[in-house]
Design a protein around this motif. Sequence first.
Motif, PDB file in Angstrom:
ATOM      1  N   TYR A  80       0.815  -1.290  -0.006  1.00 40.78           N
ATOM      2  CA  TYR A  80       0.164   0.071   0.116  1.00 40.78           C
ATOM      3  C   TYR A  80       0.642   1.311   0.124  1.00 40.78           C
ATOM      4  N   ARG A  84       1.854   3.921  -3.272  1.00 37.56           N
ATOM      5  CA  ARG A  84       1.341   4.911  -3.103  1.00 37.56           C
ATOM      6  C   ARG A  84       2.369   6.089  -3.344  1.00 37.56           C
ATOM      7  N   GLY A 211      -5.770   4.765  -2.353  1.00 37.42           N
ATOM      8  CA  GLY A 211      -6.642   3.887  -3.295  1.00 37.42           C
ATOM      9  C   GLY A 211      -5.682   3.442  -4.741  1.00 37.42           C
TER      10      GLY A 211
END
Length: 356
Positions: A80, A84, A211
Amino acid sequence: MSITALAPPETAEEGTARQRAARARRRTLRLFGLLAAAAALGVVVVLSVAVGAREIPFTTAWSLLWRHDGSDAAVIVHDYRIPRTLLGVLVGVSLGLAGALMQALTRNPLADPGLLGVNMGASTGVVAAIAFLGLSTVTGYVWCALLGAAAASVLVYLLGSAGPGAATPERLVLAGAAMTAVLFSFNTAVLLLNPRAFDRFRFWNIGSLAGRYTDVLLPVLPFAAAGTLLALALMRPLNALAMGDQLGRALGARVGLVRGLGVGAVVLLCGAATAAAGPIGFVGLAVPHVARFVAGPDQRWVLPYSMLLAPVLLLGSDVAGRALAAPGELQVGIVTAFLGAPVFIALCRRRRVAAP
């Protein structure tokens, strides 16, 4: 009689030597500035990996950067936060270079990447993907946003170059404003008639790195890389273009080709960034001004400074949004708007910038 009056006049050789020494000092200071910007980028990259909704000790996050032990913390860091962070660097570099290019091509210090309709074209691509194609994933939005940005920019360039004369900065700005107004009206009409599309679109339209993972990073990476290489190849011709079209031609610059390639680089850079993270404002506007304040007007320095300072601002804003709203987060587009709005007002109030 003063001692100064008795001193012999400076020879031409001594004056040339002093000028060379001054240029060498400026070059050294600029290089140190680039190193400082690179160090700042390294710091915010580490912070971006270490800070998040799930509290992970800094030492643990640092050790997990180099290994994956299968723990929950390792999954968060590798699956994640690292994607990102990499996307934040890519988007920041793209927006910084696109903003510097826009201001150089239009000779307008208040220009930003949305001036040629790129952002609105990307938004139109996403609206069409949601309303007409039924797409609901960020990966699907990326390709439609890229196509929309490219199509809008080509139309703007064709409109700006139509009729007698070449595509001057003024004509490109007017064509971009007209295209933005038309596409904005189209998007508004579609979204008002389709509430479901509006609900999906508004999350993308805020501008966020949340996301967006490897499945978003990989599709836009080739476009951002091509735009970056093209922008850096135009550094020297842009210096000639800054003196005006006629003087630029006299210095050997092919004005039409340079402007066309510059617009193409803006499309690739801003299209990729907007497709991946949504429209993020003020980064491409504010960062080139900081770069020029530090390095001067030479585009050979402005562009490298912009591509380092922009991800510092973007990732720093993303980290601040996560830290201030923990355990939730503020989208990076909101934070950059909050930070960039005073900068924009200050630029507008400066007489020598706002004057035509």
